[in-house]
Design a protein around this motif. Sequence first.
Motif, mmCIF file in Angstrom:
data_model
loop_
_atom_site.group_PDB
_atom_site.id
_atom_site.type_symbol
_atom_site.label_atom_id
_atom_site.label_comp_id
_atom_site.label_asym_id
_atom_site.label_seq_id
_atom_site.Cartn_x
_atom_site.Cartn_y
_atom_site.Cartn_z
ATOM 1 N N HIS A 8 81.014 54.458 88.262
ATOM 2 C CA HIS A 8 81.282 54.134 87.066
ATOM 3 C C HIS A 8 81.037 55.065 85.950
ATOM 4 N N ALA A 9 81.637 55.010 84.758
ATOM 5 C CA ALA A 9 81.203 55.707 83.421
ATOM 6 C C ALA A 9 81.497 54.697 82.341
ATOM 7 N N GLN A 10 81.233 55.360 81.092
ATOM 8 C CA GLN A 10 81.638 54.665 79.909
ATOM 9 C C GLN A 10 82.363 55.594 79.062
ATOM 10 N N ARG A 11 83.682 55.252 78.468
ATOM 11 C CA ARG A 11 84.178 56.236 77.833
ATOM 12 C C ARG A 11 83.831 55.982 76.209
ATOM 13 N N ASP A 12 84.068 57.231 75.395
ATOM 14 C CA ASP A 12 83.528 57.173 74.180
ATOM 15 C C ASP A 12 84.029 55.812 73.090
ATOM 16 N N PRO A 13 83.379 55.287 72.110
ATOM 17 C CA PRO A 13 82.050 55.708 71.561
ATOM 18 C C PRO A 13 80.965 55.490 72.365
ATOM 19 N N SER A 14 80.951 54.933 73.748
ATOM 20 C CA SER A 14 79.723 54.604 74.043
ATOM 21 C C SER A 14 79.641 55.309 75.545
ATOM 22 N N ALA A 15 79.890 56.500 75.770
ATOM 23 C CA ALA A 15 79.823 57.591 76.802
ATOM 24 C C ALA A 15 78.403 57.765 76.814
ATOM 25 N N VAL B 133 69.282 56.102 79.949
ATOM 26 C CA VAL B 133 70.844 56.426 79.452
ATOM 27 C C VAL B 133 70.785 56.892 77.911
ATOM 28 N N THR B 134 71.890 57.559 77.680
ATOM 29 C CA THR B 134 72.016 58.149 76.095
ATOM 30 C C THR B 134 72.934 57.072 75.270
ATOM 31 N N SER B 135 73.431 56.280 75.925
ATOM 32 C CA SER B 135 74.064 55.277 75.130
ATOM 33 C C SER B 135 73.896 53.731 75.715
ATOM 34 N N LEU B 136 73.846 52.685 74.813
ATOM 35 C CA LEU B 136 73.675 51.360 75.422
ATOM 36 C C LEU B 136 75.024 51.227 76.184
ATOM 37 N N TYR B 137 74.903 49.986 76.950
ATOM 38 C CA TYR B 137 75.813 49.411 77.886
ATOM 39 C C TYR B 137 76.860 48.862 77.023
ATOM 40 N N ASP B 138 78.154 48.986 77.138
ATOM 41 C CA ASP B 138 79.318 48.423 76.572
ATOM 42 C C ASP B 138 80.530 48.062 77.512
ATOM 43 N N LYS B 139 80.569 46.776 77.781
ATOM 44 C CA LYS B 139 81.421 46.471 78.633
ATOM 45 C C LYS B 139 83.149 46.723 78.464
ATOM 46 N N ALA B 140 83.152 46.821 76.820
ATOM 47 C CA ALA B 140 84.434 47.278 76.580
ATOM 48 C C ALA B 140 84.665 48.796 77.036
#
Length: 182
Positions: free
Chosen positions: A61-68, A133-140
Amino acid sequence: MTFTETKIKGLFLIEPKLWRDDRGYFYESYSKKAFDGAGIYADFVQDNQSLSQKGALRGLHAQRDPSAQGKLVRVIKGRVMDVAVDIRKNSSTYGEHVVVELNETNHNMFWVPAGFLHGFVTLEDDTIFAYKVTSLYDKASEIGVLWNDQDLNIDWGIDPSEVILSEKDKELSLFKDFISPF
């Protein structure tokens, strides 16, 4: 703390200094001063913890910006094989991965910055995995790749028949079809 950069720039294995005596041990699991000194500038916004049985695989898993997210991961109890895959398009190590064992005995930590897929598999029952983590979880913002993608050829250190996956992780894309946002 000892910071050792892995074969992939930006990924660090971190060995804390333990103070032991007849009561047990003590160590710092995070020090802003030490991390800044190693060139890791992270503003952590949340701590997470999971309990998993042997074979539970969470990732990739990962998250893309703006929630990386950057992640500082460690094991409190039990042991895991922890994996980070470079998905930075302009990196000379794009698509390469690093695997480290984290466990309750070595107390090591792994710094996985934004721009990497991350996952782990538990090698023992009742494993407790913790991470900042450096950013909150963001499903989108969620992105991911199948754990057993043949192009990645990751050795998870466990028999594939023992792997336990979430429905979400069973439906992730292949790496060849993945378009990195980094």
